[in-house]
Design a protein around this motif. Structure first.
Motif, PDB file in Angstrom:
ATOM      1  N   VAL A 107       0.832  -1.201   0.000  1.00  0.00           N
ATOM      2  CA  VAL A 107       0.000   0.000   0.000  1.00  0.00           C
ATOM      3  C   VAL A 107       0.870   1.255   0.000  1.00  0.00           C
ATOM      4  CG1 VAL A 107      -1.624   1.328   1.428  1.00  0.00           C
ATOM      5  CG2 VAL A 107      -2.000  -1.101   1.048  1.00  0.00           C
ATOM      6  N   ALA A 108       1.954   1.239   0.779  1.00  0.00           N
ATOM      7  CA  ALA A 108       2.839   2.401   0.834  1.00  0.00           C
ATOM      8  C   ALA A 108       3.490   2.666  -0.526  1.00  0.00           C
ATOM      9  CB  ALA A 108       3.914   2.200   1.895  1.00  0.00           C
ATOM     10  N   LEU A 109       3.940   1.608  -1.176  1.00  0.00           N
ATOM     11  CA  LEU A 109       4.583   1.784  -2.483  1.00  0.00           C
ATOM     12  C   LEU A 109       3.597   2.260  -3.539  1.00  0.00           C
ATOM     13  CD1 LEU A 109       6.862  -1.367  -2.539  1.00  0.00           C
ATOM     14  CD2 LEU A 109       7.624   1.004  -2.455  1.00  0.00           C
TER      15      LEU A 109
ATOM     16  N   LEU B 288      19.999   9.792   3.824  1.00  0.00           N
ATOM     17  CA  LEU B 288      19.935   8.404   4.279  1.00  0.00           C
ATOM     18  C   LEU B 288      18.539   8.055   4.798  1.00  0.00           C
ATOM     19  CD1 LEU B 288      23.358   7.954   6.101  1.00  0.00           C
ATOM     20  CD2 LEU B 288      22.595   6.824   4.014  1.00  0.00           C
ATOM     21  N   LEU B 289      17.933   8.951   5.559  1.00  0.00           N
ATOM     22  CA  LEU B 289      16.595   8.680   6.097  1.00  0.00           C
ATOM     23  C   LEU B 289      15.547   8.560   4.997  1.00  0.00           C
ATOM     24  CD1 LEU B 289      16.507  10.943   9.271  1.00  0.00           C
ATOM     25  CD2 LEU B 289      16.501   8.454   9.179  1.00  0.00           C
ATOM     26  N   VAL B 290      15.562   9.489   4.055  1.00  0.00           N
ATOM     27  CA  VAL B 290      14.558   9.460   2.987  1.00  0.00           C
ATOM     28  C   VAL B 290      14.781   8.263   2.066  1.00  0.00           C
ATOM     29  CG1 VAL B 290      13.727  10.682   0.944  1.00  0.00           C
ATOM     30  CG2 VAL B 290      14.074  11.916   3.080  1.00  0.00           C
ATOM     31  N   LYS B 291      16.031   8.014   1.714  1.00  0.00           N
ATOM     32  CA  LYS B 291      16.306   6.895   0.813  1.00  0.00           C
ATOM     33  C   LYS B 291      16.002   5.548   1.463  1.00  0.00           C
ATOM     34  CE  LYS B 291      19.883   7.665  -2.244  1.00  0.00           C
ATOM     35  NZ  LYS B 291      21.333   7.811  -2.509  1.00  0.00           N
ATOM     36  N   SER B 292      16.313   5.401   2.759  1.00  0.00           N
ATOM     37  CA  SER B 292      16.006   4.131   3.418  1.00  0.00           C
ATOM     38  C   SER B 292      14.505   3.972   3.640  1.00  0.00           C
ATOM     39  CB  SER B 292      16.757   4.015   4.743  1.00  0.00           C
ATOM     40  OG  SER B 292      16.372   5.049   5.618  1.00  0.00           O
ATOM     41  N   THR B 293      13.784   5.080   3.851  1.00  0.00           N
ATOM     42  CA  THR B 293      12.331   5.018   3.993  1.00  0.00           C
ATOM     43  C   THR B 293      11.673   4.540   2.697  1.00  0.00           C
ATOM     44  OG1 THR B 293      12.394   6.802   5.611  1.00  0.00           O
ATOM     45  CG2 THR B 293      10.278   6.380   4.559  1.00  0.00           C
ATOM     46  N   ILE B 294      12.260   4.884   1.581  1.00  0.00           N
ATOM     47  CA  ILE B 294      11.740   4.425   0.290  1.00  0.00           C
ATOM     48  C   ILE B 294      12.281   3.036  -0.052  1.00  0.00           C
ATOM     49  CG2 ILE B 294      11.725   4.894  -2.196  1.00  0.00           C
ATOM     50  CD1 ILE B 294      11.849   7.899  -1.436  1.00  0.00           C
ATOM     51  N   ALA B 295      13.545   2.761   0.312  1.00  0.00           N
ATOM     52  CA  ALA B 295      14.192   1.515  -0.085  1.00  0.00           C
ATOM     53  C   ALA B 295      13.670   0.304   0.679  1.00  0.00           C
ATOM     54  CB  ALA B 295      15.704   1.630   0.103  1.00  0.00           C
TER      55      ALA B 295
ATOM     56  N   VAL C  28      19.754  -0.685   3.416  1.00  0.00           N
ATOM     57  CA  VAL C  28      20.973   0.053   3.812  1.00  0.00           C
ATOM     58  C   VAL C  28      21.868   0.254   2.595  1.00  0.00           C
ATOM     59  CG1 VAL C  28      23.089  -0.116   5.185  1.00  0.00           C
ATOM     60  CG2 VAL C  28      20.879  -0.649   6.224  1.00  0.00           C
ATOM     61  N   GLY C  29      22.019  -0.804   1.801  1.00  0.00           N
ATOM     62  CA  GLY C  29      22.860  -0.684   0.607  1.00  0.00           C
ATOM     63  C   GLY C  29      22.312   0.329  -0.389  1.00  0.00           C
ATOM     64  N   LEU C  30      21.006   0.280  -0.619  1.00  0.00           N
ATOM     65  CA  LEU C  30      20.397   1.237  -1.553  1.00  0.00           C
ATOM     66  C   LEU C  30      20.442   2.660  -1.015  1.00  0.00           C
ATOM     67  CD1 LEU C  30      17.287  -0.833  -2.713  1.00  0.00           C
ATOM     68  CD2 LEU C  30      19.210  -0.130  -4.132  1.00  0.00           C
ATOM     69  N   ALA C  31      20.275   2.810   0.301  1.00  0.00           N
ATOM     70  CA  ALA C  31      20.309   4.155   0.881  1.00  0.00           C
ATOM     71  C   ALA C  31      21.712   4.742   0.843  1.00  0.00           C
ATOM     72  CB  ALA C  31      19.808   4.117   2.323  1.00  0.00           C
ATOM     73  N   CYS C  32      22.721   3.890   1.022  1.00  0.00           N
ATOM     74  CA  CYS C  32      24.109   4.374   1.011  1.00  0.00           C
ATOM     75  C   CYS C  32      24.650   4.595  -0.398  1.00  0.00           C
ATOM     76  CB  CYS C  32      25.015   3.400   1.766  1.00  0.00           C
ATOM     77  SG  CYS C  32      24.680   3.364   3.530  1.00  0.00           S
ATOM     78  N   TYR C  33      24.054   3.908  -1.371  1.00  0.00           N
ATOM     79  CA  TYR C  33      24.543   4.020  -2.744  1.00  0.00           C
ATOM     80  C   TYR C  33      24.395   5.457  -3.238  1.00  0.00           C
ATOM     81  CZ  TYR C  33      25.115   3.169  -7.724  1.00  0.00           C
ATOM     82  OH  TYR C  33      25.560   3.200  -9.018  1.00  0.00           O
TER      83      TYR C  33
END
Length: 182
Positions: free
Chosen positions: A83-85, A124-131, A174-179
């Motif tokens: 639902v979030a996606l 990092l917060l926004v990307k990990s929230t999406i990832a 974590v990997g996607l957020a750090c990339y």
């Protein structure tokens, strides 16, 4: 029960139309019947009766009664991430379509430049929230495909694959957020 008895009686009559008179007294003598009494009442009176009946009904088990297990936690999280996606995608598409009318700049270059200006912690917060929802929903989807092929239904396998999906999702998020962040 009454409808079932009436159905059976009509079947008996339909099978032997000439013998309907012969079967009717015998079957009605053997059938138990109860008179039905109905009362007319107002809407508030009917609601009061229903409320009293509801107080006597058993309460269905609630999630708070059971110890959390990876199976139902994973099922709920899969639905929530889906639902979030999809909700996030619909919101972004609606904003992208409305952007020319509102003056927003949601082109790829503008979004990339805006995110590049953010502090590292915010990125990092926004990307990990999406990832995380993306990774979890993807890995759990693969787990469900495995189940569609009839594999991994034993309790031990279900628990192992559930925790594997959680671990892979966290590592991938974590990997996607750090990339590209550092």
């Amino acid at each position: 029960m009454l409808a079932q008895r009436a159905f059976h009686q009509s079947l008996r009559r339909a099978v032997a139309p000439g013998a309907a008179a012969k079967f009717a007294p015998a079957s009605s003598a053997l059938m138990q019947s109860r008179p039905v009494a109905t009362n007319t009442m107002s809407e508030p009176e009917g609601r009061k009766i229903l409320e009293k009946q509801r107080l006597n009904r058993p309460v269905a088990p609630h999630l708070a009664i059971y110890r959390p297990q990876i199976t139902w936690l994973g099922s709920g999280l899969n639905r929530i991430t889906g639902v979030a996606l999809s909700g996030g995608l619909y919101l972004y598409v609606a904003a992208y379509v409305a952007a020319p009318l509102t003056g927003w700049h949601l082109e790829s270059q503008s979004v990339a430049a805006a995110v590049a200006a953010w502090p590292v912690l915010a990125k990092l917060l926004v990307k990990s929230t999406i990832a995380f929802p993306f990774a979890y929903h993807s890995f759990n989807g693969l787990r469900h495909l495995m189940w569609d092929f009839g594999m991994g239904f034993k309790n031990k396998q279900v628990i192992q694959t559930g925790w594997a999906v959680v671990g892979l999702s966290v590592a991938s998020a974590v990997g996607l957020a750090c990339y590209g962040t550092f």
